[in-house]
Design an enzyme around this catalytic site. Structure first.
Site, PDB file in Angstrom:
ATOM      1  N   SER A 128       0.859  -1.330  -0.172  1.00 31.80           N
ATOM      2  CA  SER A 128      -0.040  -0.071  -0.163  1.00 31.80           C
ATOM      3  C   SER A 128       0.976   1.447   0.237  1.00 31.80           C
ATOM      4  O   SER A 128       1.911   1.163   0.439  1.00 31.80           O
ATOM      5  CB  SER A 128      -0.926  -0.130   1.201  1.00 31.80           C
ATOM      6  N   TYR A 173      -1.350  -0.571  10.299  1.00 29.23           N
ATOM      7  CA  TYR A 173      -1.751  -1.029   9.016  1.00 29.23           C
ATOM      8  C   TYR A 173      -0.519  -0.529   8.111  1.00 29.23           C
ATOM      9  O   TYR A 173       0.122  -1.169   7.519  1.00 29.23           O
ATOM     10  CB  TYR A 173      -2.813  -0.289   8.529  1.00 29.23           C
TER      11      TYR A 173
HETATM   12  N1  LIG Z   1      -8.854  -1.063  -0.956  1.00 28.89           N
HETATM   13  C1  LIG Z   1      -7.976  -0.078  -0.816  1.00 28.89           C
HETATM   14  O1  LIG Z   1      -8.227   1.049  -1.051  1.00 28.89           O
HETATM   15  C2  LIG Z   1      -6.329  -0.689  -0.864  1.00 28.89           C
HETATM   16  C3  LIG Z   1      -5.473   0.326  -0.678  1.00 28.89           C
HETATM   17  C4  LIG Z   1      -4.038  -0.168  -0.351  1.00 28.89           C
HETATM   18  C5  LIG Z   1      -3.934  -1.711  -0.456  1.00 28.89           C
HETATM   19  N2  LIG Z   1      -4.922  -2.610  -0.333  1.00 28.89           N
HETATM   20  C6  LIG Z   1      -4.734  -3.784  -0.153  1.00 28.89           C
HETATM   21  O2  LIG Z   1      -5.303  -4.702  -1.061  1.00 28.89           O
HETATM   22  C7  LIG Z   1      -5.576  -6.000  -0.591  1.00 28.89           C
HETATM   23  C8  LIG Z   1      -6.757  -6.529  -0.877  1.00 28.89           C
HETATM   24  O3  LIG Z   1      -7.974  -5.622  -0.174  1.00 28.89           O
HETATM   25  P1  LIG Z   1      -9.198  -4.919  -0.699  1.00 28.89           P
HETATM   26  O4  LIG Z   1      -9.199  -3.578  -0.797  1.00 28.89           O
HETATM   27  O5  LIG Z   1      -9.592  -5.908  -2.084  1.00 28.89           O
HETATM   28  O6  LIG Z   1     -10.120  -5.557   0.468  1.00 28.89           O
HETATM   29  P2  LIG Z   1     -11.395  -6.550   0.518  1.00 28.89           P
HETATM   30  O7  LIG Z   1     -12.428  -6.344  -0.503  1.00 28.89           O
HETATM   31  O8  LIG Z   1     -11.894  -6.668   1.946  1.00 28.89           O
HETATM   32  O9  LIG Z   1     -10.754  -8.132   0.195  1.00 28.89           O
HETATM   33  C9  LIG Z   1     -10.176  -8.589   0.767  1.00 28.89           C
HETATM   34  C10 LIG Z   1      -9.771 -10.246   0.387  1.00 28.89           C
HETATM   35  O10 LIG Z   1      -8.697 -10.839   1.248  1.00 28.89           O
HETATM   36  C11 LIG Z   1      -9.237 -11.899   1.428  1.00 28.89           C
HETATM   37  N3  LIG Z   1      -8.675 -12.212   2.992  1.00 28.89           N
HETATM   38  C12 LIG Z   1      -8.993 -11.543   4.146  1.00 28.89           C
HETATM   39  N4  LIG Z   1      -8.416 -12.407   5.217  1.00 28.89           N
HETATM   40  C13 LIG Z   1      -8.015 -13.437   4.773  1.00 28.89           C
HETATM   41  C14 LIG Z   1      -7.301 -14.539   5.246  1.00 28.89           C
HETATM   42  N5  LIG Z   1      -7.081 -14.580   6.473  1.00 28.89           N
HETATM   43  N6  LIG Z   1      -6.929 -15.681   4.418  1.00 28.89           N
HETATM   44  C15 LIG Z   1      -7.059 -15.633   3.034  1.00 28.89           C
HETATM   45  N7  LIG Z   1      -7.765 -14.453   2.375  1.00 28.89           N
HETATM   46  C16 LIG Z   1      -8.212 -13.334   3.152  1.00 28.89           C
HETATM   47  C17 LIG Z   1     -10.882 -12.007   1.358  1.00 28.89           C
HETATM   48  O11 LIG Z   1     -11.151 -13.089   1.190  1.00 28.89           O
HETATM   49  P3  LIG Z   1     -12.254 -14.204   2.055  1.00 28.89           P
HETATM   50  O12 LIG Z   1     -12.909 -13.053   3.008  1.00 28.89           O
HETATM   51  O13 LIG Z   1     -13.179 -14.711   1.122  1.00 28.89           O
HETATM   52  O14 LIG Z   1     -11.383 -15.255   2.645  1.00 28.89           O
HETATM   53  C18 LIG Z   1     -10.847 -10.988   0.150  1.00 28.89           C
HETATM   54  O15 LIG Z   1     -11.058 -11.583  -1.016  1.00 28.89           O
HETATM   55  C19 LIG Z   1      -5.189  -5.842   0.777  1.00 28.89           C
HETATM   56  O16 LIG Z   1      -3.763  -6.433   1.087  1.00 28.89           O
HETATM   57  C20 LIG Z   1      -5.334  -4.337   1.304  1.00 28.89           C
HETATM   58  O17 LIG Z   1      -4.302  -3.999   2.138  1.00 28.89           O
HETATM   59  C21 LIG Z   1      -6.129  -2.033  -0.449  1.00 28.89           C
END
Ligand SMILES: NC(=O)c1ccc[n+]([C@@H]2O[C@H](COP(=O)([O-])OP(=O)(O)OC[C@H]3O[C@@H](n4cnc5c(N)ncnc54)[C@H](OP(=O)(O)O)[C@@H]3O)[C@@H](O)[C@H]2O)c1
Length: 270
Positions: free
Chosen positions: A130, A143
């Protein structure tokens, strides 16, 4: 080479979901993961069971893919979650949860897949960190710290695995409109009348509203496609609004103290 086998952790939602869709549409063999999957086909890719907190489930998932496909060419460590709370407020258990998923989970998956990549003398590991990993954000210190850990670990990994034909790189997203706000760990102390409660809630509301009007994660799929076709991937790929991408440069050029002033102004902090 379109018949590459690609594993994306967290393929059920948000950024991982968009990456899986884009890669499957382009013709790659894609496995996304979820903790709640029934191992079904999902929009042209397989959604298989994996919990990054559970080593046994990781080994089982990766062995199943190897048995079926004979190889894993690319792993995209995307599964992750947010954590919200003042440094003084977050409990050991809350901090451990964030690090167990965002850092140790990524390491568990990486070290399970690496022996296969080393044996085939090729592989690519893309870690989703991130932009927040480049700076300590207010009420999101753990975070930021977990994503900074992903930066350092990936930088080291790149140096160690190159000799085996394996490459690694980092994608740093800014804000993207996903389910991250709903899945975030929020410190319990906020409910118990912590001195930081009001400010944490105010900033959480601010972040959620920013995320709701932020970019669609589809463009991250395009970036992944570009990286897959790059012979020597860079260490960092930043993606997001210009202001968020620039923030890293501004901090590097002008230093942490001037950057802190910008953060205080942005978050309306004294
Ligand atoms: N959205 C943003 O603004 C943003 C910005 C910077 C970085 N990120 C990073 O991008 C990545 C994806 O986030 P997102 O925004 O797409 O969030 P999201 O919509 O909440 O998706 C999170 C994903 O991670 C999976 N997950 C959570 N805990 C898990 C575990 N213990 N084991 C396996 N899978 C797990 C969930 O799958 P299940 O619940 O189906 O298991 C889901 O598919 C993260 O690493 C986040 O930190 C996001």
């Amino acid at each position: 080479m379109k018949n590459k086998v690609i594993l994306v952790t967290g393929g059920s939602s948000g950024i991982g979901f968009s990456i899986c869709n884009k890669l499957a549409d382009t013709g790659y063999i894609v496995y996304g993961t979820s903790r709640n999957s029934r191992n079904e086909s999902h929009n042209g890719y397989k959604l298989v069971n994996l919990d990054v907190e559970d080593e046994t489930s990781i080994i089982k998932c990766i062995e199943n893919i190897i048995e079926k496909e004979g190889r894993i060419d690319v792993i995209i460590n995307n599964a992750g979650l947010g954590i919200m709370g003042a440094v003084e407020d977050c409990s050991d258990a809350e901090i451990a949860k964030a690090f167990n998923v965002n850092v140790f989970g990524l390491v568990r998956v990486t070290r399970t897949v690496l022996p296969y990549m080393r044996a085939q003398k090729s592989g690519l590991i893309i870690n989703i960190a991130s932009i927040a990993g480049h700076m300590g954000l207010p009420y999101r210190g753990f975070y930021s710290a977990s994503k900074a850990a992903v930066h350092r670990i990936t930088e080291s990994l790149r140096l160690e695995v190159r000799n085996f034909g394996v490459k690694a790189c980092i994608i740093d997203p800014g804000d993207f409109n996903t389910n991250i706000s709903n899945n975030r760990v929020v410190s319990n102390n906020i409910l118990k009348g912590s001195v930081y409660a009001d400010e944490t809630k105010r900033i959480e509301a601010m972040i959620n509203s920013e995320i709701n009007k932020s970019l669609d994660a589809e463009i991250i799929g395009n970036l992944v496609l570009k990286i897959l076709n790059t012979p020597e991937p860079k260490t960092y790929y930043r993606i997001g609004k210009i202001s968020q991408k620039l923030s890293v440069k501004i901090r590097t050029v002008f230093g942490a103290d001037l950057f802190e002033k910008i953060l205080r102004k942005f978050y309306k902090l004294p």
